[in-house]
Design a protein around this motif. Structure first.
Motif, PDB file in Angstrom:
ATOM      1  N   PHE A   1       0.823  -1.215   0.000  1.00  0.00           N
ATOM      2  CA  PHE A   1       0.000   0.000   0.000  1.00  0.00           C
ATOM      3  C   PHE A   1       0.858   1.266   0.000  1.00  0.00           C
ATOM      4  O   PHE A   1       0.548   2.241  -0.697  1.00  0.00           O
ATOM      5  CB  PHE A   1      -0.930   0.000   1.219  1.00  0.00           C
ATOM      6  N   THR A   2       1.937   1.270   0.777  1.00  0.00           N
ATOM      7  CA  THR A   2       2.804   2.465   0.838  1.00  0.00           C
ATOM      8  C   THR A   2       3.395   2.772  -0.530  1.00  0.00           C
ATOM      9  O   THR A   2       3.450   3.936  -0.952  1.00  0.00           O
ATOM     10  CB  THR A   2       3.919   2.259   1.867  1.00  0.00           C
ATOM     11  N   LYS A   3       3.831   1.730  -1.248  1.00  0.00           N
ATOM     12  CA  LYS A   3       4.411   1.944  -2.574  1.00  0.00           C
ATOM     13  C   LYS A   3       3.342   2.445  -3.542  1.00  0.00           C
ATOM     14  O   LYS A   3       3.593   3.320  -4.380  1.00  0.00           O
ATOM     15  CB  LYS A   3       5.042   0.658  -3.091  1.00  0.00           C
ATOM     16  N   LEU A   4       2.135   1.908  -3.409  1.00  0.00           N
ATOM     17  CA  LEU A   4       1.027   2.385  -4.252  1.00  0.00           C
ATOM     18  C   LEU A   4       0.796   3.877  -4.015  1.00  0.00           C
ATOM     19  O   LEU A   4       0.610   4.655  -4.963  1.00  0.00           O
ATOM     20  CB  LEU A   4      -0.239   1.581  -3.943  1.00  0.00           C
ATOM     21  N   GLY A   5       0.813   4.280  -2.733  1.00  0.00           N
ATOM     22  CA  GLY A   5       0.616   5.692  -2.405  1.00  0.00           C
ATOM     23  C   GLY A   5       1.712   6.579  -2.960  1.00  0.00           C
ATOM     24  O   GLY A   5       1.460   7.713  -3.399  1.00  0.00           O
ATOM     25  N   ARG A   6       2.938   6.083  -2.960  1.00  0.00           N
ATOM     26  CA  ARG A   6       4.051   6.875  -3.513  1.00  0.00           C
ATOM     27  C   ARG A   6       3.898   7.063  -5.021  1.00  0.00           C
ATOM     28  O   ARG A   6       4.186   8.140  -5.553  1.00  0.00           O
ATOM     29  CB  ARG A   6       5.371   6.186  -3.186  1.00  0.00           C
ATOM     30  N   TYR A   7       3.429   6.017  -5.698  1.00  0.00           N
ATOM     31  CA  TYR A   7       3.176   6.156  -7.132  1.00  0.00           C
ATOM     32  C   TYR A   7       2.018   7.126  -7.391  1.00  0.00           C
ATOM     33  O   TYR A   7       2.028   7.869  -8.370  1.00  0.00           O
ATOM     34  CB  TYR A   7       2.888   4.795  -7.773  1.00  0.00           C
ATOM     35  N   PHE A   8       1.030   7.119  -6.487  1.00  0.00           N
ATOM     36  CA  PHE A   8      -0.075   8.083  -6.613  1.00  0.00           C
ATOM     37  C   PHE A   8       0.485   9.501  -6.597  1.00  0.00           C
ATOM     38  O   PHE A   8       0.157  10.326  -7.462  1.00  0.00           O
ATOM     39  CB  PHE A   8      -1.075   7.897  -5.469  1.00  0.00           C
ATOM     40  N   SER A   9       1.335   9.805  -5.601  1.00  0.00           N
ATOM     41  CA  SER A   9       1.947  11.136  -5.493  1.00  0.00           C
ATOM     42  C   SER A   9       2.756  11.458  -6.744  1.00  0.00           C
ATOM     43  O   SER A   9       2.628  12.547  -7.321  1.00  0.00           O
ATOM     44  CB  SER A   9       2.838  11.185  -4.252  1.00  0.00           C
ATOM     45  N   ALA A  10       3.580  10.512  -7.189  1.00  0.00           N
ATOM     46  CA  ALA A  10       4.467  10.751  -8.338  1.00  0.00           C
ATOM     47  C   ALA A  10       3.675  11.015  -9.613  1.00  0.00           C
ATOM     48  O   ALA A  10       3.946  11.980 -10.347  1.00  0.00           O
ATOM     49  CB  ALA A  10       5.390   9.550  -8.533  1.00  0.00           C
ATOM     50  N   LEU A  11       2.683  10.180  -9.883  1.00  0.00           N
ATOM     51  CA  LEU A  11       1.916  10.323 -11.129  1.00  0.00           C
ATOM     52  C   LEU A  11       1.049  11.578 -11.100  1.00  0.00           C
ATOM     53  O   LEU A  11       0.847  12.226 -12.139  1.00  0.00           O
ATOM     54  CB  LEU A  11       1.061   9.079 -11.363  1.00  0.00           C
ATOM     55  N   SER A  12       0.541  11.937  -9.921  1.00  0.00           N
ATOM     56  CA  SER A  12      -0.258  13.163  -9.786  1.00  0.00           C
ATOM     57  C   SER A  12       0.607  14.389 -10.070  1.00  0.00           C
ATOM     58  O   SER A  12       0.207  15.297 -10.821  1.00  0.00           O
ATOM     59  CB  SER A  12      -0.859  13.241  -8.386  1.00  0.00           C
ATOM     60  N   ASN A  13       1.794  14.432  -9.495  1.00  0.00           N
ATOM     61  CA  ASN A  13       2.689  15.575  -9.710  1.00  0.00           C
ATOM     62  C   ASN A  13       3.179  15.650 -11.154  1.00  0.00           C
ATOM     63  O   ASN A  13       3.245  16.733 -11.746  1.00  0.00           O
ATOM     64  CB  ASN A  13       3.885  15.481  -8.756  1.00  0.00           C
ATOM     65  N   GLU A  14       3.502  14.496 -11.729  1.00  0.00           N
ATOM     66  CA  GLU A  14       3.991  14.496 -13.112  1.00  0.00           C
ATOM     67  C   GLU A  14       2.883  14.885 -14.096  1.00  0.00           C
ATOM     68  O   GLU A  14       3.148  15.561 -15.101  1.00  0.00           O
ATOM     69  CB  GLU A  14       4.560  13.120 -13.471  1.00  0.00           C
ATOM     70  N   ALA A  15       1.655  14.474 -13.831  1.00  0.00           N
ATOM     71  CA  ALA A  15       0.548  14.876 -14.703  1.00  0.00           C
ATOM     72  C   ALA A  15       0.389  16.389 -14.714  1.00  0.00           C
ATOM     73  O   ALA A  15       0.156  17.011 -15.751  1.00  0.00           O
ATOM     74  CB  ALA A  15      -0.749  14.195 -14.245  1.00  0.00           C
ATOM     75  N   ASN A  16       0.544  17.003 -13.530  1.00  0.00           N
ATOM     76  CA  ASN A  16       0.491  18.467 -13.447  1.00  0.00           C
ATOM     77  C   ASN A  16       1.589  19.087 -14.302  1.00  0.00           C
ATOM     78  O   ASN A  16       1.338  19.997 -15.106  1.00  0.00           O
ATOM     79  CB  ASN A  16       0.645  18.890 -11.979  1.00  0.00           C
ATOM     80  N   LEU A  17       2.811  18.603 -14.133  1.00  0.00           N
ATOM     81  CA  LEU A  17       3.956  19.183 -14.839  1.00  0.00           C
ATOM     82  C   LEU A  17       3.895  18.965 -16.342  1.00  0.00           C
ATOM     83  O   LEU A  17       4.426  19.766 -17.118  1.00  0.00           O
ATOM     84  CB  LEU A  17       5.256  18.593 -14.279  1.00  0.00           C
ATOM     85  N   CYS A  18       3.239  17.879 -16.769  1.00  0.00           N
ATOM     86  CA  CYS A  18       3.111  17.592 -18.204  1.00  0.00           C
ATOM     87  C   CYS A  18       1.861  18.227 -18.816  1.00  0.00           C
ATOM     88  O   CYS A  18       1.606  18.066 -20.015  1.00  0.00           O
ATOM     89  CB  CYS A  18       3.066  16.080 -18.431  1.00  0.00           C
ATOM     90  N   GLY A  19       1.071  18.913 -17.988  1.00  0.00           N
ATOM     91  CA  GLY A  19      -0.148  19.535 -18.493  1.00  0.00           C
ATOM     92  C   GLY A  19      -1.244  18.526 -18.820  1.00  0.00           C
ATOM     93  O   GLY A  19      -2.133  18.806 -19.625  1.00  0.00           O
ATOM     94  N   ARG A  20      -1.203  17.347 -18.193  1.00  0.00           N
ATOM     95  CA  ARG A  20      -2.218  16.313 -18.413  1.00  0.00           C
ATOM     96  C   ARG A  20      -3.257  16.374 -17.289  1.00  0.00           C
ATOM     97  O   ARG A  20      -2.918  16.683 -16.137  1.00  0.00           O
ATOM     98  CB  ARG A  20      -1.580  14.921 -18.418  1.00  0.00           C
ATOM     99  N   PRO A  21      -4.508  16.029 -17.584  1.00  0.00           N
ATOM    100  CA  PRO A  21      -5.531  16.073 -16.530  1.00  0.00           C
ATOM    101  C   PRO A  21      -5.410  14.932 -15.529  1.00  0.00           C
ATOM    102  O   PRO A  21      -5.907  15.033 -14.416  1.00  0.00           O
ATOM    103  CB  PRO A  21      -6.853  15.973 -17.306  1.00  0.00           C
TER     104      PRO A  21
END
Length: 550
Positions: free
Chosen positions: A32-52
């Motif tokens: 679960f902790t690793k899943l949460g870290r990927y959630f944070s990473a993908l959320s931040n990268e989507a912002n930086l890439c201009g993706r919804p």
């Protein structure tokens, strides 16, 4: 082929993973902790890439994108519960947009749709920010953090100039109060201020820009009839009085100028005296239910940080023993604890121009300083800490107006050395709130709490010093031998015991923090262990047991 199946096909056709897509086999389970870290990473990268949004996909090889299937949380209800579990650990309780299941011919695939971090707000999981470094999970570096946070600076709604408005659209009484506050804030300029005309003063106070009327000028100083310049934003504060049954007793709505409306709302709140039960010399006889500074600061914070583009009112709700303040828009610093512990002005604001003007007009402290003062005022009167609910893209602040637990109040009175951070954590224990692993470790290291997650209670040392000995004893389990001896003695006296007899014998002797389900499991384990050790045996059935000595 439905939409999500088509999306899966598109993702599988990617030549490689990218910053907003991550494949995991997760054949049986996934941490679960690793899943949460990927959630944070993908959320931040989507912002930086201009993706919804971004995608985390289970049941697919990450190299060849071959479907291998996953049995991760096979029951749909358990899969859906991930939304709440992740929300508890992330900034502003942000969670999955949706969790999809695809029953492919090669196996079950799960697609987690992860929203992009909001503008200006990087998303953390368990207090840490993550990103993608190629295909690797990595901490979100300072350059990326600054890039996300700077998005707020680029779009300051409050600094926009209204060409059609002029100084005649501002309220004279509001300007007089603004002058008074400015001189109080900057006493070295008091004599000079009197020589300025209104145009110069408003420029100096950073309410207008080169004499032009801004949205900030209208919000703070505008005439009531000038509110149309701010359409479609509903720039209003609603005060509402509720009784103990949450039924409306009274309400009133206040518009611009807000510099005057703050005092009108403050005057509506019935800040009556709260009388303590006498307890030696620890407590004063009485105090007001709310510190006046805390009321004004909470209202002004709502004004400064409201997202006016959402076209909603600010709310001040007065209840019998608490005040609730709400404003629309996410909490940009991410966590209240961070603001208090860092104890430094926030570098980024949703309404930077408005916040600066309010600071100059003595309406708010620098960001963070005011919030910490509210916590310290609650601490000084031994009241519970303020509660901040940052979910659903709004900020909801609840300030209690009475002592919740006299024993907890004694704890604060007798332990002056406790840091504000420790008091906030102990406040969570008193309110039966969940503690993180790090928070639990901190309090247990200092022997301030005992018990098992999530049922903690005040530690023995503190209990002895604060008069909570009885509560401690009720929460502390007896040794296993005590329960075994009780069961053995009862069988010796009565020859046999049913399961109901055993429950009646032990139920009230088990710790009070245990729920009925936990007590049932505890009794099950005791009986099973006694049977394994061949002390007792069941001569009845599984559903109608009869326990006797072996």
């Amino acid at each position: 082929m439905n939409n999500i199946e088509y999306t899966l096909k598109e993702l599988l056709n990617l030549k490689a993973e990218n910053e907003v897509v991550e494949f995991k086999e997760a054949k049986n389970n996934y941490d679960f902790t690793k899943l949460g870290r990927y959630f944070s990473a993908l959320s931040n990268e989507a912002n930086l890439c201009g993706r919804p949004f971004g995608w985390l996909v289970f049941g697919v090889e990450d190299k060849n994108h071959k479907i291998v299937g996953t049995s991760f949380r096979p029951i749909r209800k358990n899969l859906d519960s991930l939304k709440g579990e992740v929300a508890k650990k992330t900034t502003n309780r942000i969670t999955f947009i949706q969790i999809y299941e695809v029953q492919h011919k090669d196996g079950r695939v799960i697609l987690f749709q992860i929203p992009a971090a909001p503008k200006g707000i990087p998303i953390a999981f368990e207090g840490h920010y993550y990103s993608r470094d190629g295909e690797e999970l990595a901490p979100l570096n300072i350059e990326k953090i600054e890039r996300i946070r700077s998005q707020v600076i680029l779009e300051d709604w409050s600094a926009v100039i209204i060409p059609e408005a002029d100084i005649d659209d501002l309220d004279e009484e509001a300007i007089l109060l603004a002058r008074k506050n400015f001189k109080s804030k900057f006493p070295d300029k008091a004599d000079e201020v009197d020589s300025w005309d209104d145009k110069i003063f408003l420029n100096k106070a950073k309410v207008t820009i080169k004499g032009k009327i801004t949205r900030t000028a209208l919000i703070l100083l505008g005439k009531d009839e000038s509110e149309h310049f701010l359409n479609p934003s509903e720039v209003k504060i609603r005060w509402k009085l509720l009784n103990s049954n949450n039924e409306d007793l009274d309400y009133e709505i206040f518009g611009i100028p807000f510099i005057l409306s703050v005092e009108k709302v403050f005057a509506k709140i019935r800040n009556i005296k709260y009388r303590y039960m006498k307890d030696g010399t620890i407590f004063p006889d009485e105090v007001t239910k709310y510190e006046p500074y805390s009321i004004r600061e909470a209202i002004n914070n709502c004004i400064a940080h409201q997202d006016y583009t959402l076209n909603s009112r600010i709310n001040v709700i007065e209840m019998e023993d608490q005040l609730i303040f709400t404003n629309q828009g996410s909490f940009i610093p991410g966590s209240v604890e961070k603001v208090i512990i860092d104890d430094s002005p926030e570098e980024f604001y949703r309404n930077r121009f408005l916040a600066t003007a309010m600071y100059n007009l003595k309406m708010v402290d620098t960001a963070g300083g005011g919030i910490k003062k509210i916590f310290n005022f609650q601490r000084a009167r031994f009241f519970p800490m303020p509660d901040y609910d940052l979910s659903n893209n709004k900020v909801k602040v609840t300030i209690p107006g009475k002592i919740l637990d006299m024993d907890y109040a004694r704890l604060l009175a007798n332990h002056k050395e406790l840091s504000l951070e420790e008091i906030i954590l102990l406040d969570k224990v008193q309110k039966k709130r969940e503690l993180s692993t790090a928070e639990e470790r901190l309090l247990k290291k200092k022997k301030l709490i005992e018990g098992r997650k999530p049922n903690y209670f005040i530690g023995l040392k503190v209990a002895q010093e604060t008069g909570q000995k009885a509560a401690y004893s009720k929460n502390k389990a007896f040794d296993k031998k005590y329960y075994v001896d009780l069961i053995s003695k009862a069988i010796q006296e009565h020859k046999e015991l049913t399961r109901r007899d055993v429950d009646d014998l032990l139920w009230n002797k088990l710790p009070e923090w245990m729920e009925d389900r936990q007590k049932k499991i505890k009794v099950n384990n005791l009986l099973s262990e006694m049977r394994r050790k061949e002390i007792i045996k069941n001569i009845g059935s599984d559903t109608n047991s009869k326990w006797v000595f072996k």
